[in-house]
Design an enzyme around this catalytic site. Sequence first.
Site, PDB file in Angstrom:
ATOM      1  CD  GLU A   1      -2.271  -2.058   1.359  1.00 48.63           C
ATOM      2  OE1 GLU A   1      -3.262  -2.746   1.035  1.00 48.63           O
ATOM      3  OE2 GLU A   1      -1.279  -2.530   1.928  1.00 48.63           O
ATOM      4  CB  THR A   2       1.425   4.098  -1.976  1.00 51.48           C
ATOM      5  OG1 THR A   2       2.500   3.246  -2.408  1.00 51.48           O
ATOM      6  CG2 THR A   2       1.929   5.535  -1.900  1.00 51.48           C
TER       7      THR A   2
END
Length: 270
Positions: A44-45
């Site tokens: 995830e970012t």
Amino acid sequence: MRMLVVDAFTGRAFAGNPAGVCLLTGAADAEWMQRVAAEMRHSETAFVRPLQDGDADFELRWFTPKTEVALCGHATLGSAHALYETGTAAKGRPIRFRTLRSGVLTVIPEGDGALAMDFPVMRADPVEVPEGLAEALGAKVLRTGRNAQNDLLTEVPDETSVRELAPDVRALAAIDARGVIVTAAADPGGEHDFVSRFFAPRVLPGDAEDPVTGSAHCALAPYWAERLGRGALTGYQASPRGGHVRVALHGDRVTLAGRAVTVLDGALRV
């Protein structure tokens, strides 16, 4: 704009779960955020931007390389750590994140350097073991449950079974689930109460394993609290990187706590 990479749910670099954290100065287009997340290639970012309204301090959104997600623990932890470390948020004071689909999430610093996150409980209701699940995992399945995120919580016989998993990712992708949480009670005498791993071939590339998954512990916490008779527990996610998540139940909310380490701090130029 400033971009950091933070290893979450660990006190040392190159362990836990790495999250990209983009500190926005204003609103950003969702398609652009998805492209940045695909470039970063972390599970995830997170994208954080300051707010001026009263119910929250920052907006927070999370993207895998493939899609936006409704809830992410390690990238929330990483975002709060980045905000404190860069001076964007005052140290020692809670941070309130407004999210699109999980309400307002609050992060509070603890005295030992950990950060505690207030998350919704995601109980997994019992379901029949899906056809092909045991074969895809290569392990005996004792019981399964499904939560509101369409994650399958799957209990296997023991800690060794969890640690030695080598699932068939293609077969696992055919199972009707966003992700599969595989768990077991910890071996006696350790520093954790239960172990887990998380595989999500529909949203994660490559081997589809997320190193340490905060949102999975929103299901694991009530599951093991009931089984073990205690509301405060420590989970260990036994991926190759590994990480500890402390959990504590409070009705329909759960506190997830852990440490984080910044491994990269730079500028995004596009």
